[in-house]
Write a protein that holds these residues in place. Structure first.
Motif, PDB file in Angstrom:
ATOM      1  N   PRO A  25       0.933  -1.130   0.029  1.00 24.04           N
ATOM      2  CA  PRO A  25       0.196  -0.065   0.084  1.00 24.04           C
ATOM      3  C   PRO A  25       0.974   1.285   0.025  1.00 24.04           C
ATOM      4  O   PRO A  25       2.099   1.240   0.536  1.00 24.04           O
ATOM      5  CB  PRO A  25      -0.816  -0.185   1.461  1.00 24.04           C
ATOM      6  CG  PRO A  25      -0.038  -1.226   2.238  1.00 24.04           C
ATOM      7  CD  PRO A  25       0.877  -1.946   1.141  1.00 24.04           C
ATOM      8  N   LEU A  26       0.232   2.145  -0.673  1.00 25.18           N
ATOM      9  CA  LEU A  26       1.162   3.638  -0.641  1.00 25.18           C
ATOM     10  C   LEU A  26       0.239   4.525   0.092  1.00 25.18           C
ATOM     11  O   LEU A  26      -0.944   4.774  -0.055  1.00 25.18           O
ATOM     12  CB  LEU A  26       1.543   4.121  -2.147  1.00 25.18           C
ATOM     13  CG  LEU A  26       2.104   3.074  -3.003  1.00 25.18           C
ATOM     14  CD1 LEU A  26       2.377   3.639  -4.467  1.00 25.18           C
ATOM     15  CD2 LEU A  26       3.670   2.874  -2.391  1.00 25.18           C
ATOM     16  N   SER A  27       0.770   5.772   0.336  1.00 20.23           N
ATOM     17  CA  SER A  27       0.179   6.949   0.834  1.00 20.23           C
ATOM     18  C   SER A  27       0.430   7.999  -0.125  1.00 20.23           C
ATOM     19  O   SER A  27       1.143   8.874   0.210  1.00 20.23           O
ATOM     20  CB  SER A  27       0.378   7.269   2.270  1.00 20.23           C
ATOM     21  OG  SER A  27       1.817   7.647   2.328  1.00 20.23           O
ATOM     22  N   ASP A  28      -0.188   7.948  -1.355  1.00 16.58           N
ATOM     23  CA  ASP A  28       0.197   8.576  -2.385  1.00 16.58           C
ATOM     24  C   ASP A  28      -1.069   9.368  -2.892  1.00 16.58           C
ATOM     25  O   ASP A  28      -2.137   8.818  -2.595  1.00 16.58           O
ATOM     26  CB  ASP A  28       0.702   7.837  -3.612  1.00 16.58           C
ATOM     27  CG  ASP A  28       0.983   8.767  -4.712  1.00 16.58           C
ATOM     28  OD1 ASP A  28       1.872   9.555  -4.522  1.00 16.58           O
ATOM     29  OD2 ASP A  28       0.681   8.452  -5.691  1.00 16.58           O
ATOM     30  N   HIS A  29      -1.069  10.583  -3.317  1.00 17.94           N
ATOM     31  CA  HIS A  29      -2.412  11.242  -3.640  1.00 17.94           C
ATOM     32  C   HIS A  29      -3.122  10.363  -4.811  1.00 17.94           C
ATOM     33  O   HIS A  29      -4.119  10.236  -4.586  1.00 17.94           O
ATOM     34  CB  HIS A  29      -2.164  12.529  -4.343  1.00 17.94           C
ATOM     35  CG  HIS A  29      -1.573  13.285  -2.975  1.00 17.94           C
ATOM     36  ND1 HIS A  29      -1.868  13.454  -1.759  1.00 17.94           N
ATOM     37  CD2 HIS A  29      -0.310  14.064  -3.000  1.00 17.94           C
ATOM     38  CE1 HIS A  29      -1.211  14.140  -0.997  1.00 17.94           C
ATOM     39  NE2 HIS A  29      -0.008  14.667  -1.734  1.00 17.94           N
ATOM     40  N   GLY A  30      -2.528  10.006  -5.825  1.00 18.40           N
ATOM     41  CA  GLY A  30      -3.104   9.420  -6.876  1.00 18.40           C
ATOM     42  C   GLY A  30      -3.192   7.866  -6.619  1.00 18.40           C
ATOM     43  O   GLY A  30      -4.278   7.282  -7.348  1.00 18.40           O
ATOM     44  N   SER A  31      -2.172   7.144  -6.118  1.00 17.22           N
ATOM     45  CA  SER A  31      -2.580   5.628  -6.053  1.00 17.22           C
ATOM     46  C   SER A  31      -2.504   5.054  -4.682  1.00 17.22           C
ATOM     47  O   SER A  31      -1.724   5.652  -3.952  1.00 17.22           O
ATOM     48  CB  SER A  31      -1.354   4.867  -6.778  1.00 17.22           C
ATOM     49  OG  SER A  31      -0.702   6.108  -8.001  1.00 17.22           O
ATOM     50  N   THR A  32      -3.200   4.406  -4.423  1.00 12.96           N
ATOM     51  CA  THR A  32      -3.360   3.598  -3.061  1.00 12.96           C
ATOM     52  C   THR A  32      -2.126   2.454  -3.041  1.00 12.96           C
ATOM     53  O   THR A  32      -1.880   1.896  -1.995  1.00 12.96           O
ATOM     54  CB  THR A  32      -4.594   3.006  -2.709  1.00 12.96           C
ATOM     55  OG1 THR A  32      -4.907   2.137  -3.814  1.00 12.96           O
ATOM     56  CG2 THR A  32      -5.646   4.174  -2.542  1.00 12.96           C
ATOM     57  N   ARG A  33      -1.674   1.827  -4.047  1.00 19.06           N
ATOM     58  CA  ARG A  33      -0.902   0.659  -4.049  1.00 19.06           C
ATOM     59  C   ARG A  33       0.176   0.690  -5.037  1.00 19.06           C
ATOM     60  O   ARG A  33      -0.114   1.351  -6.232  1.00 19.06           O
ATOM     61  CB  ARG A  33      -1.432  -0.663  -3.989  1.00 19.06           C
ATOM     62  CG  ARG A  33      -2.623  -0.769  -5.303  1.00 19.06           C
ATOM     63  CD  ARG A  33      -3.466  -1.992  -5.274  1.00 19.06           C
ATOM     64  NE  ARG A  33      -4.344  -1.958  -6.458  1.00 19.06           N
ATOM     65  CZ  ARG A  33      -3.886  -2.363  -7.376  1.00 19.06           C
ATOM     66  NH1 ARG A  33      -2.623  -2.975  -7.522  1.00 19.06           N
ATOM     67  NH2 ARG A  33      -4.500  -2.491  -8.583  1.00 19.06           N
ATOM     68  N   LEU A  34       1.121  -0.031  -5.066  1.00 16.42           N
ATOM     69  CA  LEU A  34       2.563   0.102  -5.866  1.00 16.42           C
ATOM     70  C   LEU A  34       2.041  -0.066  -7.310  1.00 16.42           C
ATOM     71  O   LEU A  34       2.525   0.612  -8.262  1.00 16.42           O
ATOM     72  CB  LEU A  34       3.636  -0.931  -5.423  1.00 16.42           C
ATOM     73  CG  LEU A  34       4.631  -0.585  -6.029  1.00 16.42           C
ATOM     74  CD1 LEU A  34       5.574   0.208  -5.356  1.00 16.42           C
ATOM     75  CD2 LEU A  34       5.577  -1.941  -6.056  1.00 16.42           C
ATOM     76  N   TYR A  35       1.585  -1.242  -7.652  1.00 17.16           N
ATOM     77  CA  TYR A  35       1.083  -1.576  -8.925  1.00 17.16           C
ATOM     78  C   TYR A  35       0.158  -0.582  -9.744  1.00 17.16           C
ATOM     79  O   TYR A  35       0.172  -0.480 -10.979  1.00 17.16           O
ATOM     80  CB  TYR A  35       0.754  -3.155  -9.242  1.00 17.16           C
ATOM     81  CG  TYR A  35       1.940  -3.977  -9.207  1.00 17.16           C
ATOM     82  CD1 TYR A  35       2.659  -4.133  -7.777  1.00 17.16           C
ATOM     83  CD2 TYR A  35       2.439  -4.745 -10.316  1.00 17.16           C
ATOM     84  CE1 TYR A  35       3.838  -4.736  -7.715  1.00 17.16           C
ATOM     85  CE2 TYR A  35       3.678  -5.421 -10.215  1.00 17.16           C
ATOM     86  CZ  TYR A  35       4.366  -5.498  -8.893  1.00 17.16           C
ATOM     87  OH  TYR A  35       5.287  -6.218  -8.828  1.00 17.16           O
ATOM     88  N   GLN A  36      -0.485   0.241  -8.927  1.00 16.58           N
ATOM     89  CA  GLN A  36      -1.408   1.057  -9.443  1.00 16.58           C
ATOM     90  C   GLN A  36      -0.449   2.228  -9.706  1.00 16.58           C
ATOM     91  O   GLN A  36      -0.584   3.189 -10.854  1.00 16.58           O
ATOM     92  CB  GLN A  36      -2.330   1.577  -8.516  1.00 16.58           C
ATOM     93  CG  GLN A  36      -3.829   1.939  -8.821  1.00 16.58           C
ATOM     94  CD  GLN A  36      -4.494   2.399  -7.797  1.00 16.58           C
ATOM     95  OE1 GLN A  36      -4.202   2.298  -6.895  1.00 16.58           O
ATOM     96  NE2 GLN A  36      -5.836   2.580  -8.029  1.00 16.58           N
ATOM     97  N   ALA A  37       0.557   2.678  -8.915  1.00 11.58           N
ATOM     98  CA  ALA A  37       1.502   3.892  -9.200  1.00 11.58           C
ATOM     99  C   ALA A  37       2.129   3.337 -10.384  1.00 11.58           C
ATOM    100  O   ALA A  37       2.742   4.587 -11.058  1.00 11.58           O
ATOM    101  CB  ALA A  37       2.601   3.908  -7.976  1.00 11.58           C
ATOM    102  N   LEU A  38       2.708   2.251 -10.579  1.00  9.78           N
ATOM    103  CA  LEU A  38       3.465   1.664 -11.849  1.00  9.78           C
ATOM    104  C   LEU A  38       2.803   2.226 -13.041  1.00  9.78           C
ATOM    105  O   LEU A  38       3.524   2.089 -13.969  1.00  9.78           O
ATOM    106  CB  LEU A  38       4.008   0.245 -11.639  1.00  9.78           C
ATOM    107  CG  LEU A  38       4.934   0.062 -10.791  1.00  9.78           C
ATOM    108  CD1 LEU A  38       4.843  -1.564 -10.694  1.00  9.78           C
ATOM    109  CD2 LEU A  38       6.184   0.484 -11.155  1.00  9.78           C
ATOM    110  N   ARG A  39       1.573   2.507 -13.316  1.00  4.77           N
ATOM    111  CA  ARG A  39       0.916   2.871 -14.643  1.00  4.77           C
ATOM    112  C   ARG A  39       1.360   3.944 -14.927  1.00  4.77           C
ATOM    113  O   ARG A  39       1.227   4.272 -16.157  1.00  4.77           O
ATOM    114  CB  ARG A  39      -0.623   2.772 -14.251  1.00  4.77           C
ATOM    115  CG  ARG A  39      -1.151   1.495 -13.930  1.00  4.77           C
ATOM    116  CD  ARG A  39      -2.732   1.218 -13.583  1.00  4.77           C
ATOM    117  NE  ARG A  39      -3.035   0.096 -12.868  1.00  4.77           N
ATOM    118  CZ  ARG A  39      -4.373  -0.008 -12.309  1.00  4.77           C
ATOM    119  NH1 ARG A  39      -4.952   0.780 -12.185  1.00  4.77           N
ATOM    120  NH2 ARG A  39      -4.264  -1.333 -11.600  1.00  4.77           N
TER     121      ARG A  39
END
Ligand SMILES: Cc1cc2nc3c(=O)[nH]c(=O)nc-3n(C[C@H](O)[C@H](O)[C@H](O)COP(=O)(O)OP(=O)(O)OC[C@H]3O[C@@H](n4cnc5c(N)ncnc54)[C@H](O)[C@@H]3O)c2cc1C
Length: 492
Positions: free
Chosen positions: A401-415
């Motif tokens: 899980p991430l505490s990022d504004h756009g993505s809640t998890r790593l593989y989502q952020a990798l997009r």
């Protein structure tokens, strides 16, 4: 000399289509030359494994694919059940889905991102120089053309013309002949999991697709026929009755074929500006369901590297890591699949039966079963690293899980198709620290406690990791890692 394309991919199978989508997404364009005129209706690979689904998740298409198939959490390995449901992944299963559906999804994605797919275009030869590759291409009317690209990916399958044109051998051996494949309806199907058995007559396994059809794969040890010999439903019914005790009321098949498998591996995956991927580089029997998955993972490894080098954001040496990482992975796949095949082919009370006993242990003894599940799911693959590297380096990044504004998890952020620098939740990295790489690296904070800094590649493997501290030396180490993996910083 001008180029017609930065990258030309030969072959629009699953490997070529995934690579083309990645390259078109990263570079704005990519050309695929496909010998076929018509859409593929091939029913070959019936399973997409966990690691491939994770790679597709990093491209935003895994959930659509799961919707189109049937997740199978327990695999029957010739009578012994292998539990995949405890794999540490969003996708703790094998997804049963016919290969043509997988290809359709990849093709839609590749075209949407700007890939040009040219049908009826057969690559018949190539030559390369310091600046590019010339492909000789025969079009549908038989006319010859030359197309020039900076780089070429040979994803043209097991009989690869690209591999032959490079003068590379394809050493190995014949593994199985006269295996029958049938996608059929059944009036009395087995319960919803892979059913498999082996005995004095041969082996058979059944996999539901979830759309009313079942994949039956069967091999009769007394018949050794060429692929061209016709196959009918009665032959596979009879064999299934002898091996599994019933023919499940098979009727109205939509696909029937006879095939053979070799076990082969090309000695190198890169020759100058030309790369081999998928079945063009490695082939083995369908046992373990790894062929298409390994090919798609080749593509996932290569696409971002080629794009980075073409954009001038990484040195050419990054391209050598493709062979260094993927050839050992191909070698492992050929080995695992071969072991499974020979265990399935073994007669009771023969030395081969010992292999089956080993296989039995591999599905029943918990640490061995975990290893087997990791191998078949693809999540056990990791890449070679220098001896002084952090132990996480080269491993598959878990979907934390991430505490990022756009993505809640790593593989989502990798997009975002950039490297991710994952920091501890409360680490205070000044923006200027990574600013020179802002077009290549996104900084995200882990959602749970960790004391590590981790640089994750676009293909979801860990490029670099370190224990976090807020010292000046940390900043130097981050700069060094970013310069190694992402090239020099842009002027700010
Ligand atoms: C019966 C069977 C069952 C299988 N089951 C599984 C499974 O369950 N799981 C799994 O992971 N794998 C499985 N496989 C393996 C899987 O089908 C292959 O590994 C996969 O198709 C390889 O993909 P590819 O894109 O590398 O090559 P291909 O799918 O072979 O695609 C190559 C493409 O290149 C094109 N082409 C060829 N030559 C040229 C040329 N000269 N110019 C232009 N285009 C060209 C072809 O038309 C084709 O479209 C199975 C295979 C078989 C035969």
């Amino acid at each position: 000399m001008t180029h017609d394309a930065d990258v030309i991919v030969a072959g629009a199978g699953p490997t070529g289509l995934l690579a083309a989508g990645d390259l078109a997404g990263d570079l704005g364009s990519c050309t695929v030359l496909e010998r076929r005129h018509e859409e593929s209706n091939l029913s070959r690979a019936a399973g997409v494994n966990t690691r491939t689904l994770e790679e597709l998740d990093a491209r935003g298409i895994a959930d659509d694919m799961v919707q189109s198939g049937l997740p199978v959490g327990t695999i029957d390995v010739f009578g012994d059940l292998l539990d995949m449901s405890r794999l540490p992944s969003r996708f703790p299963f094998e997804l049963a889905i016919p290969q043509y559906k997988t290809e359709q999804l990849l093709e839609v994605r590749a075209r949407a991102l700007g890939a040009e797919i040219v049908s009826g275009a057969e690559v018949v030869g190539l030559s390369q120089d310091a600046d590019g590759v010339d492909l000789q291409v025969r079009d549908q009317s038989g006319e010859m053309h030359t197309r020039r690209a900076r780089y070429v990916i040979g994803a043209d399958g097991v009989g690869s013309t690209v591999r032959t044109a490079l003068g590379l051998p394809f050493p190995g051996r014949a593994a199985a002949r006269s295996v029958i494949l049938c996608d059929t309806q059944m009036t009395d199907p087995p319960p919803d999991l892979l059913a498999a058995h082996t005995n004095e007559d041969g082996f058979a396994f059944v996999l539901p697709f979830g759309d009313g059809y079942y994949r039956v794969t069967a091999w009769d040890r007394r018949r050794d026929l060429p692929d061209t010999d016709p196959v009918d439903l009665d032959e596979i019914r009879d064999l299934t009755r002898r091996v599994l005790g019933t023919d499940f009321g098979m009727h109205d098949p939509r696909w029937l074929s006879r095939f053979h498998s070799d076990e082969r591996l090309v000695p190198q995956y890169r020759v100058g500006r030309v790369f081999l991927a998928g079945d063009a580089a490695h082939t083995h029997s369908p046992a373990g369901g790894l062929g298409m998955n390994t090919g798609m993972q080749d593509a996932a490894n290569l696409g971002w590297k080629l794009a980075a080098v073409i954009k001038g954001q990484a040195p050419d040496a990054l391209l050598d890591t493709y062979n260094a990482e993927r050839r050992p992975a191909g070698q492992t796949t050929v080995r695992i699949s071969g072991r499974l095949l020979r265990a399935g082919q073994a007669r009771p009370r023969t030395p081969g039966a010992v292999r089956r006993a080993v296989l039995r242990a591999a599905t029943h003894v918990p640490p061995l079963a975990r290893r087997m599940a990791r191998a078949i799911s693809g999540i056990g693959v990791s890449y070679p690293t220098p001896p002084d590297a952090h132990p996480l380096t080269g491993r598959r990044a878990p979907d934390i899980p991430l505490s990022d504004h756009g993505s809640t998890r790593l593989y989502q952020a990798l997009r975002c198709r950039r490297m991710l620098l994952v920091t501890p939740p409360n680490a205070l990295l000044p923006a200027s620290l990574t600013g020179g790489w802002a077009d290549r690296v996104k900084v995200v904070a882990a959602g749970g406690p960790t004391d590590k800094l981790v640089l994750v590649r676009p293909d979801g493997y860990i490029a670099w990791a370190a224990q976090y501290s807020d010292s000046g030396a940390m900043a130097d180490r981050i700069h060094a890692a970013l310069a190694t993996w992402c090239g020099p910083p842009a002027d700010q």
